[in-house]
Design a protein around this motif. Structure first.
Motif, PDB file in Angstrom:
ATOM      1  N   ARG A 174     -48.393  24.749  24.498  1.00  0.00           N
ATOM      2  CA  ARG A 174     -49.218  24.194  24.632  1.00  0.00           C
ATOM      3  C   ARG A 174     -49.739  23.661  26.357  1.00  0.00           C
ATOM      4  O   ARG A 174     -51.095  24.447  26.191  1.00  0.00           O
ATOM      5  N   GLU A 175     -48.722  23.137  27.195  1.00  0.00           N
ATOM      6  CA  GLU A 175     -49.281  21.971  28.058  1.00  0.00           C
ATOM      7  C   GLU A 175     -49.362  23.139  29.585  1.00  0.00           C
ATOM      8  O   GLU A 175     -49.861  23.550  30.052  1.00  0.00           O
ATOM      9  N   LEU A 213     -52.870  25.544  28.980  1.00  0.00           N
ATOM     10  CA  LEU A 213     -52.863  24.999  29.184  1.00  0.00           C
ATOM     11  C   LEU A 213     -53.542  24.308  30.552  1.00  0.00           C
ATOM     12  O   LEU A 213     -55.021  24.662  30.742  1.00  0.00           O
ATOM     13  N   SER A 214     -52.746  24.406  31.205  1.00  0.00           N
ATOM     14  CA  SER A 214     -52.807  24.118  33.139  1.00  0.00           C
ATOM     15  C   SER A 214     -53.325  25.332  33.681  1.00  0.00           C
ATOM     16  O   SER A 214     -54.170  25.454  33.707  1.00  0.00           O
ATOM     17  N   GLU A 237     -56.929  25.497  32.346  1.00  0.00           N
ATOM     18  CA  GLU A 237     -57.972  25.349  33.815  1.00  0.00           C
ATOM     19  C   GLU A 237     -57.899  25.991  34.887  1.00  0.00           C
ATOM     20  O   GLU A 237     -59.244  25.483  35.412  1.00  0.00           O
ATOM     21  N   ALA A 245     -61.781  22.651  28.114  1.00  0.00           N
ATOM     22  CA  ALA A 245     -62.108  20.815  28.576  1.00  0.00           C
ATOM     23  C   ALA A 245     -61.738  20.876  26.952  1.00  0.00           C
ATOM     24  O   ALA A 245     -61.411  19.768  26.901  1.00  0.00           O
ATOM     25  N   ARG A 253     -57.972  21.051  25.811  1.00  0.00           N
ATOM     26  CA  ARG A 253     -57.572  19.430  26.776  1.00  0.00           C
ATOM     27  C   ARG A 253     -58.163  18.050  25.862  1.00  0.00           C
ATOM     28  O   ARG A 253     -57.459  17.279  25.380  1.00  0.00           O
ATOM     29  N   SER A 258     -56.296  13.917  21.604  1.00  0.00           N
ATOM     30  CA  SER A 258     -54.874  13.094  21.086  1.00  0.00           C
ATOM     31  C   SER A 258     -55.067  13.311  18.868  1.00  0.00           C
ATOM     32  O   SER A 258     -55.143  13.293  18.892  1.00  0.00           O
ATOM     33  N   LYS A 298     -53.002  18.109  18.300  1.00  0.00           N
ATOM     34  CA  LYS A 298     -52.309  19.213  19.732  1.00  0.00           C
ATOM     35  C   LYS A 298     -51.881  20.409  17.911  1.00  0.00           C
ATOM     36  O   LYS A 298     -51.998  21.268  18.691  1.00  0.00           O
ATOM     37  N   ASP A 344     -54.610  22.329  18.989  1.00  0.00           N
ATOM     38  CA  ASP A 344     -54.472  23.598  19.858  1.00  0.00           C
ATOM     39  C   ASP A 344     -54.278  24.214  19.560  1.00  0.00           C
ATOM     40  O   ASP A 344     -54.138  24.997  20.510  1.00  0.00           O
TER      41      ASP A 344
END
Length: 347
Positions: A175-176, A179-180, A183, A199, A202, A205, A210, A213
Protein backbone atom coordinates in the motif's frame (compact mmCIF):
# COMPACT_ATOMS: atom_id res chain seq x y z
CA UNK A 1 39.08 -105.60 -31.57
CA UNK A 2 40.94 -102.34 -31.77
CA UNK A 3 39.07 -101.41 -34.94
CA UNK A 4 35.68 -101.96 -33.32
CA UNK A 5 36.66 -99.74 -30.40
CA UNK A 6 37.78 -97.02 -32.73
CA UNK A 7 34.55 -97.21 -34.71
CA UNK A 8 32.47 -97.05 -31.51
CA UNK A 9 34.50 -94.14 -30.22
CA UNK A 10 34.07 -92.38 -33.57
CA UNK A 11 30.31 -92.93 -33.47
CA UNK A 12 30.11 -91.54 -29.97
CA UNK A 13 32.17 -88.55 -30.99
CA UNK A 14 29.90 -87.97 -33.97
CA UNK A 15 26.81 -88.11 -31.74
CA UNK A 16 28.38 -85.76 -29.20
CA UNK A 17 29.34 -83.37 -31.97
CA UNK A 18 25.83 -83.47 -33.36
CA UNK A 19 24.35 -82.76 -29.93
CA UNK A 20 26.77 -79.92 -29.30
CA UNK A 21 26.06 -78.52 -32.73
CA UNK A 22 22.32 -78.69 -32.20
CA UNK A 23 22.63 -77.02 -28.80
CA UNK A 24 24.87 -74.32 -30.17
CA UNK A 25 22.52 -73.81 -33.09
CA UNK A 26 19.51 -73.46 -30.80
CA UNK A 27 21.41 -71.13 -28.51
CA UNK A 28 22.64 -68.97 -31.35
CA UNK A 29 19.22 -69.06 -32.97
CA UNK A 30 17.55 -68.00 -29.76
CA UNK A 31 19.96 -65.10 -29.37
CA UNK A 32 19.48 -64.09 -32.95
CA UNK A 33 15.71 -64.35 -32.56
CA UNK A 34 15.83 -62.22 -29.42
CA UNK A 35 17.94 -59.62 -31.18
CA UNK A 36 15.57 -59.61 -34.11
CA UNK A 37 12.61 -59.29 -31.74
CA UNK A 38 14.16 -56.31 -29.97
CA UNK A 39 14.92 -54.67 -33.30
CA UNK A 40 11.37 -55.32 -34.47
CA UNK A 41 9.92 -53.89 -31.26
CA UNK A 42 12.04 -50.75 -31.60
CA UNK A 43 11.07 -50.42 -35.21
CA UNK A 44 7.41 -50.81 -34.24
CA UNK A 45 7.68 -48.08 -31.62
CA UNK A 46 9.41 -45.77 -34.05
CA UNK A 47 6.74 -46.44 -36.65
CA UNK A 48 4.00 -45.80 -34.07
CA UNK A 49 5.60 -42.50 -33.10
CA UNK A 50 5.96 -41.53 -36.71
CA UNK A 51 2.35 -42.47 -37.35
CA UNK A 52 1.18 -40.38 -34.38
CA UNK A 53 3.27 -37.50 -35.63
CA UNK A 54 1.86 -37.87 -39.13
CA UNK A 55 -1.66 -38.04 -37.73
CA UNK A 56 -1.06 -34.98 -35.56
CA UNK A 57 0.44 -32.87 -38.31
CA UNK A 58 -2.20 -34.02 -40.73
CA UNK A 59 -5.16 -32.75 -38.68
CA UNK A 60 -6.33 -29.20 -39.17
CA UNK A 61 -6.00 -27.34 -35.81
CA UNK A 62 -9.45 -25.89 -36.47
CA UNK A 63 -10.87 -29.43 -36.38
CA UNK A 64 -9.20 -30.18 -33.02
CA UNK A 65 -10.46 -26.88 -31.61
CA UNK A 66 -14.01 -27.56 -32.83
CA UNK A 67 -13.96 -31.09 -31.35
CA UNK A 68 -12.75 -29.84 -27.98
CA UNK A 69 -15.33 -27.08 -27.95
CA UNK A 70 -18.09 -29.57 -28.73
CA UNK A 71 -16.93 -31.93 -25.93
CA UNK A 72 -16.62 -29.19 -23.30
CA UNK A 73 -19.25 -28.65 -20.61
CA UNK A 74 -20.31 -25.03 -21.13
CA UNK A 75 -23.56 -24.72 -19.17
CA UNK A 76 -23.03 -21.68 -16.92
CA UNK A 77 -26.18 -22.18 -14.85
CA UNK A 78 -24.52 -22.19 -11.39
CA UNK A 79 -26.36 -25.15 -9.87
CA UNK A 80 -25.93 -27.38 -12.94
CA UNK A 81 -22.28 -26.41 -13.29
CA UNK A 82 -21.71 -27.21 -9.61
CA UNK A 83 -23.34 -30.63 -9.98
CA UNK A 84 -21.22 -31.41 -13.04
CA UNK A 85 -17.84 -30.41 -11.59
CA UNK A 86 -18.37 -31.54 -8.00
CA UNK A 87 -17.14 -35.16 -8.51
CA UNK A 88 -13.97 -33.86 -10.16
CA UNK A 89 -13.39 -31.32 -7.39
CA UNK A 90 -13.81 -33.93 -4.67
CA UNK A 91 -10.73 -35.72 -6.03
CA UNK A 92 -8.51 -32.64 -5.49
CA UNK A 93 -6.20 -33.25 -2.48
CA UNK A 94 -7.23 -31.20 0.56
CA UNK A 95 -3.74 -31.03 2.05
CA UNK A 96 -2.27 -27.49 1.95
CA UNK A 97 -5.34 -26.27 0.07
CA UNK A 98 -5.41 -22.43 -0.01
CA UNK A 99 -8.48 -20.72 1.42
CA UNK A 100 -10.39 -19.00 -1.37
CA UNK A 101 -11.32 -15.36 -0.63
CA UNK A 102 -11.76 -14.06 -4.19
CA UNK A 103 -14.77 -12.87 -6.17
CA UNK A 104 -15.99 -15.50 -8.66
CA UNK A 105 -17.91 -13.07 -10.86
CA UNK A 106 -14.83 -10.88 -11.26
CA UNK A 107 -12.87 -14.01 -12.14
CA UNK A 108 -15.51 -14.94 -14.72
CA UNK A 109 -15.12 -11.53 -16.39
CA UNK A 110 -11.35 -12.04 -16.56
CA UNK A 111 -11.75 -15.57 -17.92
CA UNK A 112 -14.08 -14.37 -20.65
CA UNK A 113 -11.69 -11.53 -21.56
CA UNK A 114 -8.78 -13.98 -21.69
CA UNK A 115 -10.66 -16.45 -23.89
CA UNK A 116 -11.66 -13.68 -26.29
CA UNK A 117 -8.07 -12.45 -26.47
CA UNK A 118 -6.70 -15.97 -27.02
CA UNK A 119 -9.22 -17.03 -29.67
CA UNK A 120 -7.33 -15.72 -32.76
CA UNK A 121 -4.13 -17.40 -31.58
CA UNK A 122 -5.55 -20.84 -30.73
CA UNK A 123 -4.54 -22.51 -34.04
CA UNK A 124 -0.89 -21.53 -33.54
CA UNK A 125 -0.92 -22.88 -29.98
CA UNK A 126 -2.58 -26.16 -31.00
CA UNK A 127 -0.06 -26.67 -33.80
CA UNK A 128 2.82 -26.29 -31.34
CA UNK A 129 1.49 -28.45 -28.47
CA UNK A 130 0.91 -32.20 -28.42
CA UNK A 131 -1.60 -31.97 -25.56
CA UNK A 132 -3.16 -28.49 -25.56
CA UNK A 133 -5.96 -29.46 -23.11
CA UNK A 134 -8.46 -27.31 -24.96
CA UNK A 135 -11.55 -28.91 -23.45
CA UNK A 136 -10.49 -27.94 -19.92
CA UNK A 137 -9.85 -24.35 -21.01
CA UNK A 138 -13.21 -24.06 -22.79
CA UNK A 139 -14.94 -25.25 -19.61
CA UNK A 140 -13.48 -22.43 -17.51
CA UNK A 141 -16.53 -20.08 -17.56
CA UNK A 142 -18.83 -22.88 -16.39
CA UNK A 143 -16.28 -23.97 -13.77
CA UNK A 144 -16.12 -20.44 -12.38
CA UNK A 145 -19.91 -20.41 -12.04
CA UNK A 146 -19.66 -23.71 -10.17
CA UNK A 147 -17.22 -21.93 -7.85
CA UNK A 148 -19.69 -19.08 -7.41
CA UNK A 149 -22.46 -21.53 -6.44
CA UNK A 150 -20.12 -23.39 -4.10
CA UNK A 151 -19.00 -20.17 -2.39
CA UNK A 152 -22.63 -19.23 -1.76
CA UNK A 153 -23.12 -22.56 0.10
CA UNK A 154 -20.41 -21.71 2.65
CA UNK A 155 -21.75 -20.19 5.90
CA UNK A 156 -20.42 -16.76 6.77
CA UNK A 157 -17.50 -17.12 9.14
CA UNK A 158 -15.16 -14.84 11.00
CA UNK A 159 -11.48 -14.62 11.78
CA UNK A 160 -9.68 -13.53 14.90
CA UNK A 161 -8.25 -10.09 15.51
CA UNK A 162 -4.79 -11.58 15.05
CA UNK A 163 -5.63 -12.90 11.60
CA UNK A 164 -7.05 -9.54 10.56
CA UNK A 165 -3.89 -7.80 11.77
CA UNK A 166 -1.77 -10.31 9.84
CA UNK A 167 -3.65 -9.57 6.62
CA UNK A 168 -3.34 -5.82 7.15
CA UNK A 169 0.38 -6.20 7.83
CA UNK A 170 0.82 -8.28 4.66
CA UNK A 171 -0.68 -5.58 2.46
CA UNK A 172 0.68 -2.51 4.28
CA UNK A 173 4.15 -2.35 2.61
CA UNK A 174 2.61 -2.64 -0.87
CA UNK A 175 0.00 0.00 0.00
CA UNK A 176 2.71 2.47 0.98
CA UNK A 177 4.90 1.71 -2.05
CA UNK A 178 1.99 2.07 -4.47
CA UNK A 179 0.80 5.29 -2.87
CA UNK A 180 4.31 6.75 -3.02
CA UNK A 181 4.66 5.78 -6.67
CA UNK A 182 1.25 7.19 -7.63
CA UNK A 183 1.97 10.44 -5.81
CA UNK A 184 5.02 10.87 -8.04
CA UNK A 185 3.15 9.76 -11.19
CA UNK A 186 0.31 12.20 -10.44
CA UNK A 187 2.59 15.19 -9.86
CA UNK A 188 1.65 18.04 -12.21
CA UNK A 189 5.04 17.82 -13.94
CA UNK A 190 4.27 14.22 -14.89
CA UNK A 191 0.48 14.06 -14.83
CA UNK A 192 -0.14 10.40 -15.57
CA UNK A 193 -3.32 10.46 -13.45
CA UNK A 194 -5.25 13.08 -11.42
CA UNK A 195 -3.45 14.11 -8.26
CA UNK A 196 -6.67 14.45 -6.26
CA UNK A 197 -7.55 10.79 -6.90
CA UNK A 198 -4.33 9.67 -5.21
CA UNK A 199 -4.77 12.17 -2.38
CA UNK A 200 -8.23 10.75 -1.70
CA UNK A 201 -6.73 7.29 -1.19
CA UNK A 202 -3.98 8.64 1.06
CA UNK A 203 -6.50 10.48 3.27
CA UNK A 204 -7.96 8.76 6.30
CA UNK A 205 -6.67 6.29 8.89
CA UNK A 206 -7.65 3.17 10.73
CA UNK A 207 -8.05 -0.49 9.80
CA UNK A 208 -11.16 -0.05 7.68
CA UNK A 209 -9.63 2.85 5.74
CA UNK A 210 -6.49 0.81 5.04
CA UNK A 211 -8.61 -2.12 3.86
CA UNK A 212 -10.43 0.21 1.46
CA UNK A 213 -7.07 1.48 0.21
CA UNK A 214 -6.13 -2.12 -0.62
CA UNK A 215 -9.12 -2.20 -2.99
CA UNK A 216 -8.77 1.35 -4.32
CA UNK A 217 -5.09 1.15 -5.33
CA UNK A 218 -5.41 -1.79 -7.78
CA UNK A 219 -8.53 -0.02 -9.07
CA UNK A 220 -6.46 3.09 -9.91
CA UNK A 221 -3.86 1.01 -11.73
CA UNK A 222 -6.63 -0.65 -13.72
CA UNK A 223 -8.49 2.58 -14.46
CA UNK A 224 -5.37 4.37 -15.70
CA UNK A 225 -3.71 1.28 -17.18
CA UNK A 226 -3.17 3.01 -20.52
CA UNK A 227 -1.16 5.85 -19.00
CA UNK A 228 0.68 3.65 -16.50
CA UNK A 229 1.45 0.62 -18.71
CA UNK A 230 5.17 -0.12 -18.74
CA UNK A 231 5.87 2.73 -16.31
CA UNK A 232 5.44 1.02 -12.93
CA UNK A 233 7.17 -1.93 -11.21
CA UNK A 234 4.16 -3.67 -9.67
CA UNK A 235 3.36 -7.18 -11.05
CA UNK A 236 -0.25 -8.10 -11.77
CA UNK A 237 -0.06 -10.80 -9.10
CA UNK A 238 0.84 -8.21 -6.45
CA UNK A 239 -2.05 -5.96 -7.46
CA UNK A 240 -4.28 -9.04 -7.37
CA UNK A 241 -3.04 -9.95 -3.87
CA UNK A 242 -3.73 -6.47 -2.50
CA UNK A 243 -7.21 -6.39 -4.05
CA UNK A 244 -7.99 -9.84 -2.64
CA UNK A 245 -6.85 -8.90 0.86
CA UNK A 246 -8.82 -5.65 0.70
CA UNK A 247 -11.97 -7.30 -0.61
CA UNK A 248 -11.94 -9.83 2.22
CA UNK A 249 -11.26 -7.20 4.88
CA UNK A 250 -13.81 -4.64 3.67
CA UNK A 251 -16.57 -7.26 3.74
CA UNK A 252 -16.06 -7.87 7.44
CA UNK A 253 -14.27 -4.98 9.18
CA UNK A 254 -16.92 -2.71 10.66
CA UNK A 255 -16.58 0.09 13.24
CA UNK A 256 -17.72 -0.96 16.68
CA UNK A 257 -17.92 -4.70 15.94
CA UNK A 258 -15.79 -7.26 17.73
CA UNK A 259 -14.01 -10.11 16.00
CA UNK A 260 -15.34 -13.59 16.63
CA UNK A 261 -13.31 -16.76 17.04
CA UNK A 262 -12.22 -18.76 14.03
CA UNK A 263 -14.45 -21.80 13.36
CA UNK A 264 -13.18 -25.03 11.90
CA UNK A 265 -13.23 -25.32 8.13
CA UNK A 266 -16.41 -27.02 7.00
CA UNK A 267 -16.94 -29.50 4.21
CA UNK A 268 -18.60 -26.76 2.15
CA UNK A 269 -15.58 -24.47 2.47
CA UNK A 270 -13.15 -27.25 1.54
CA UNK A 271 -15.21 -28.09 -1.55
CA UNK A 272 -15.24 -24.40 -2.51
CA UNK A 273 -11.45 -24.27 -2.16
CA UNK A 274 -11.06 -27.42 -4.26
CA UNK A 275 -13.11 -25.91 -7.09
CA UNK A 276 -11.05 -22.72 -6.81
CA UNK A 277 -7.89 -24.81 -7.19
CA UNK A 278 -9.32 -26.35 -10.38
CA UNK A 279 -10.07 -22.89 -11.75
CA UNK A 280 -6.51 -21.73 -11.05
CA UNK A 281 -5.04 -24.86 -12.63
CA UNK A 282 -7.10 -24.49 -15.80
CA UNK A 283 -6.33 -20.80 -16.10
CA UNK A 284 -2.67 -21.81 -16.01
CA UNK A 285 -3.38 -24.02 -19.06
CA UNK A 286 -4.95 -21.04 -20.81
CA UNK A 287 -1.85 -18.97 -20.08
CA UNK A 288 0.35 -21.77 -21.47
CA UNK A 289 -1.61 -21.72 -24.73
CA UNK A 290 -1.09 -17.97 -25.02
CA UNK A 291 2.60 -18.18 -24.13
CA UNK A 292 3.23 -20.90 -26.73
CA UNK A 293 1.46 -18.94 -29.44
CA UNK A 294 2.75 -15.46 -28.59
CA UNK A 295 5.67 -15.73 -26.21
CA UNK A 296 5.45 -15.17 -22.45
CA UNK A 297 5.90 -11.38 -22.49
CA UNK A 298 3.16 -10.75 -25.04
CA UNK A 299 0.90 -13.30 -23.35
CA UNK A 300 1.30 -11.54 -20.00
CA UNK A 301 0.39 -8.23 -21.65
CA UNK A 302 -2.62 -9.75 -23.42
CA UNK A 303 -4.25 -11.76 -20.63
CA UNK A 304 -5.63 -10.31 -17.38
CA UNK A 305 -4.61 -11.90 -14.11
CA UNK A 306 -7.29 -14.31 -12.96
CA UNK A 307 -8.38 -12.22 -9.98
CA UNK A 308 -7.21 -8.78 -11.14
CA UNK A 309 -9.53 -5.81 -10.91
CA UNK A 310 -11.25 -5.12 -14.24
CA UNK A 311 -10.68 -1.62 -15.64
CA UNK A 312 -13.59 0.72 -15.00
CA UNK A 313 -15.89 1.18 -17.95
CA UNK A 314 -14.75 -1.99 -19.71
CA UNK A 315 -17.22 -4.27 -21.40
CA UNK A 316 -16.30 -7.12 -19.08
CA UNK A 317 -16.96 -5.05 -15.98
CA UNK A 318 -20.28 -3.87 -17.34
CA UNK A 319 -21.39 -7.39 -18.17
CA UNK A 320 -20.75 -8.90 -14.73
CA UNK A 321 -23.72 -7.39 -12.82
CA UNK A 322 -26.11 -8.00 -15.73
CA UNK A 323 -25.17 -11.66 -15.91
CA UNK A 324 -25.17 -12.23 -12.15
CA UNK A 325 -27.10 -15.36 -11.17
CA UNK A 326 -30.03 -15.42 -8.80
CA UNK A 327 -29.11 -14.70 -5.20
CA UNK A 328 -26.46 -12.13 -6.16
CA UNK A 329 -26.76 -8.40 -5.52
CA UNK A 330 -25.00 -5.90 -7.82
CA UNK A 331 -22.75 -8.64 -9.17
CA UNK A 332 -21.29 -9.51 -5.75
CA UNK A 333 -21.87 -12.54 -3.51
CA UNK A 334 -24.81 -12.21 -1.17
CA UNK A 335 -22.72 -13.57 1.71
CA UNK A 336 -19.06 -13.22 2.54
CA UNK A 337 -16.97 -16.37 2.09
CA UNK A 338 -16.05 -18.46 5.08
CA UNK A 339 -12.55 -17.87 6.43
CA UNK A 340 -12.74 -14.16 5.49
CA UNK A 341 -12.06 -11.74 8.36
CA UNK A 342 -15.09 -10.43 10.18
CA UNK A 343 -16.24 -7.93 12.74
CA UNK A 344 -13.11 -6.01 13.70
CA UNK A 345 -13.48 -2.62 15.38
CA UNK A 346 -11.97 0.14 13.30
CA UNK A 347 -9.29 2.16 14.96
Amino acid sequence: MGGNKDRKAGAKGAKAGKRDGEKAGKRDGAKAGKRDGVRAAKAGKEEARSARKRDRTGVDPAVLIAEARADAFTDEAPERAFAHFRPLAERVPAADLPVFTGQPLLMRANVRAALDALEPHLPAAVSALREPRLKEVFELPALVMALDFSAARVPVATLSAGEIDRMLAEGAPWRELMLSYLEVASHPLIGLLPRERVAAVRAGSGKLDKARDFVALPGLFAEFSGALAGKHPFPADTLDLLATLGGALVQQVRPGNAAAAVPKRTGESILRDRIAALVAERYDHLQVLAAVALGKRKADELLPALRAAVALGSAAAAAAPEDAPAGMADGAPAAAPEDAPAGMADG
